[in-house]
Design an enzyme around this catalytic site. Structure first.
Site, PDB file in Angstrom:
ATOM      1  N   ASP A 102       0.885  -1.171   0.000  1.00 58.35           N
ATOM      2  CA  ASP A 102       0.000   0.000   0.000  1.00 58.35           C
ATOM      3  C   ASP A 102       0.921   1.219   0.000  1.00 58.35           C
ATOM      4  O   ASP A 102       1.577   1.511   0.996  1.00 58.35           O
ATOM      5  CB  ASP A 102      -0.904   0.005   1.245  1.00 58.35           C
ATOM      6  CG  ASP A 102      -1.958   1.109   1.157  1.00 58.35           C
ATOM      7  OD1 ASP A 102      -1.776   2.033   0.330  1.00 58.35           O
ATOM      8  OD2 ASP A 102      -2.938   1.053   1.908  1.00 58.35           O
ATOM      9  N   ILE A 104       0.397   4.510  -0.144  1.00 59.60           N
ATOM     10  CA  ILE A 104       0.003   5.542   0.834  1.00 59.60           C
ATOM     11  C   ILE A 104      -1.213   4.996   1.565  1.00 59.60           C
ATOM     12  O   ILE A 104      -2.331   5.015   1.029  1.00 59.60           O
ATOM     13  CB  ILE A 104      -0.347   6.894   0.177  1.00 59.60           C
ATOM     14  CG1 ILE A 104       0.802   7.403  -0.706  1.00 59.60           C
ATOM     15  CG2 ILE A 104      -0.698   7.923   1.261  1.00 59.60           C
ATOM     16  CD1 ILE A 104       0.547   8.769  -1.356  1.00 59.60           C
ATOM     17  N   ASP A 105      -1.016   4.502   2.762  1.00 57.81           N
ATOM     18  CA  ASP A 105      -2.173   4.090   3.549  1.00 57.81           C
ATOM     19  C   ASP A 105      -2.626   5.321   4.328  1.00 57.81           C
ATOM     20  O   ASP A 105      -1.847   5.904   5.092  1.00 57.81           O
ATOM     21  CB  ASP A 105      -1.836   2.938   4.495  1.00 57.81           C
ATOM     22  CG  ASP A 105      -3.109   2.412   5.151  1.00 57.81           C
ATOM     23  OD1 ASP A 105      -4.077   2.129   4.426  1.00 57.81           O
ATOM     24  OD2 ASP A 105      -3.148   2.326   6.390  1.00 57.81           O
ATOM     25  N   ASP A 232      -3.816  -3.067   3.292  1.00 56.76           N
ATOM     26  CA  ASP A 232      -3.925  -2.161   4.440  1.00 56.76           C
ATOM     27  C   ASP A 232      -3.375  -2.800   5.721  1.00 56.76           C
ATOM     28  O   ASP A 232      -2.904  -2.088   6.609  1.00 56.76           O
ATOM     29  CB  ASP A 232      -5.394  -1.781   4.717  1.00 56.76           C
ATOM     30  CG  ASP A 232      -6.035  -1.014   3.570  1.00 56.76           C
ATOM     31  OD1 ASP A 232      -5.371  -0.112   3.028  1.00 56.76           O
ATOM     32  OD2 ASP A 232      -7.193  -1.317   3.223  1.00 56.76           O
TER      33      ASP A 232
HETATM   34  C1  IPD Z   1      -7.711   3.038   3.749  1.00 59.81           C
HETATM   35  C2  IPD Z   1      -7.269   3.447   5.127  1.00 59.81           C
HETATM   36  C3  IPD Z   1      -8.480   3.758   5.985  1.00 59.81           C
HETATM   37  C4  IPD Z   1      -9.425   2.586   6.044  1.00 59.81           C
HETATM   38  C5  IPD Z   1      -9.836   2.122   4.659  1.00 59.81           C
HETATM   39  C6  IPD Z   1      -8.586   1.816   3.849  1.00 59.81           C
HETATM   40  P1  IPD Z   1      -6.080   3.710   1.762  1.00 59.81           P
HETATM   41  O1  IPD Z   1      -6.591   2.737   2.960  1.00 59.81           O
HETATM   42  O2  IPD Z   1      -6.500   2.454   5.735  1.00 59.81           O
HETATM   43  O3  IPD Z   1      -8.071   4.053   7.298  1.00 59.81           O
HETATM   44  O4  IPD Z   1     -10.574   2.944   6.755  1.00 59.81           O
HETATM   45  O5  IPD Z   1     -10.641   0.965   4.764  1.00 59.81           O
HETATM   46  O6  IPD Z   1      -8.943   1.369   2.565  1.00 59.81           O
HETATM   47  O7  IPD Z   1      -7.139   3.718   0.692  1.00 59.81           O
HETATM   48  O8  IPD Z   1      -5.872   5.050   2.341  1.00 59.81           O
HETATM   49  O9  IPD Z   1      -4.813   3.044   1.290  1.00 59.81           O
END
Ligand code: IPD
Length: 292
Positions: A102, A104-105, A232
């Protein structure tokens, strides 16, 4: 299985992947620098599955950077990357050495310059996670763990709180990007039931990877999430386990990174208690084949 496949499998099981971890740590640091260079800039934003599921040019650029750096060094390794899957790449975890990325999480945080974003990189062989790296960019903290060798933050060993009493827990969770009525009412009623237990507090940092690492540090006692993706949480799951925590499905069954449900906790007592309190809304597995 023929003899040479057996030999290859044995080699993969016996292998020491520390050189990949060292390389992954340096790539994650460089990726974090790319993210920080763009953090305060204006971002070009596109929506993906919902109005709250965002992608920017930086997500694409950072994923490309990470993948090409790793592919140059390890040309036979495979990848599962958030943005590549978003562009239509197949998502199947095989027995081959595979990097789950990922770039950019916490993309929503990134878009708003809200100061919690991370690079998340996990490495799996034979479908087992060998190590995980979560680079929290703004506070410059790198969390990592290698199977059987403990979990660390900036080189300091991590331990979960060991809390057994759910009424003394800080719970971390995320509402996520789903905005349909079933998902929203499930998520909000879960929070309502937790607060009524009562727990000490409920928190959300906006990045699943960093949220989950808080359980590894002992700063939070439990984390749960429904609807996130394997990229994630793949890295932070091994970080919690190596810090002495428990990772399971929200229904109390064995953790499956493709199921889009997770509880990470300081003890199995707390994990099982949370599993009994919360409910999940239906979501399609990450590795479900797209219907043709
Ligand atoms: C998201 C983040 C967010 C979570 C979402 C994820 P992303 O990842 O981790 O906190 O609530 O379910 O998809 O899209 O920013 O890589």
């Amino acid at each position: 299985m023929n003899c040479s496949s057996c030999q290859l499998l044995t080699q993969l099981i016996m292998a020491d992947w520390s050189h990949c971890l060292t390389f992954g740590l340096s790539v994650a640091k460089q990726a974090s620098q790319l993210i920080m260079a763009a953090f305060k800039q204006q971002k070009e934003v596109t929506c993906k599955s919902s109005a709250a599921d965002l992608v920017t040019q930086s997500d694409m650029k950072v994923e490309k950077f990470i993948m090409s750096a790793i592919a140059d060094k390890y040309p036979h390794h495979r990848f599962i990357g958030e943005e590549s899957v978003g562009m239509g790449e197949n998502l199947q975890l095989t027995d081959h050495p595979t990097w789950i990325i990922d770039p950019i999480d916490g993309t929503v945080n990134f878009v708003h310059s809200f100061p919690f974003v991370a690079v998340s990189i996990a490495f799996c062989v034979n479908k087992q996670t060998e190590f995980g790296i979560v680079y929290s960019c703004v506070d410059d903290k790198v969390y990592h763990a290698q199977r059987g060798r403990g979990a660390f933050m900036n080189g300091q060993m991590l331990h979960v709180s060991g809390q057994q009493d759910v009424s003394r827990c800080v719970v971390v969770t995320e509402i996520g990007a789903e905005r349909d009525d079933v998902a929203l009412s499930t998520m909000t009623s879960n929070i309502f039931r937790l607060l009524k237990l009562p727990v000490h507090g409920v928190r959300a940092l906006g990045t699943a990877a960093v949220d989950m690492c808080q359980v590894a540090t002992g700063g939070a006692d439990v984390y749960y999430h429904i609807g996130m993706h394997c990229w994630d949480i793949a890295a932070s799951a091994i970080i919690v386990q190596e810090a002495g925590g428990v990772v399971m499905d929200t229904d109390g069954s064995e953790f499956d990174m493709m199921s889009r449900r997770v509880i990470a906790a300081s003890s199995s007592t707390v994990a099982n208690r949370i599993a009994r309190v919360i409910s999940a809304f239906p979501c399609c597995r990450d590795d479900a084949k797209p219907s043709t």
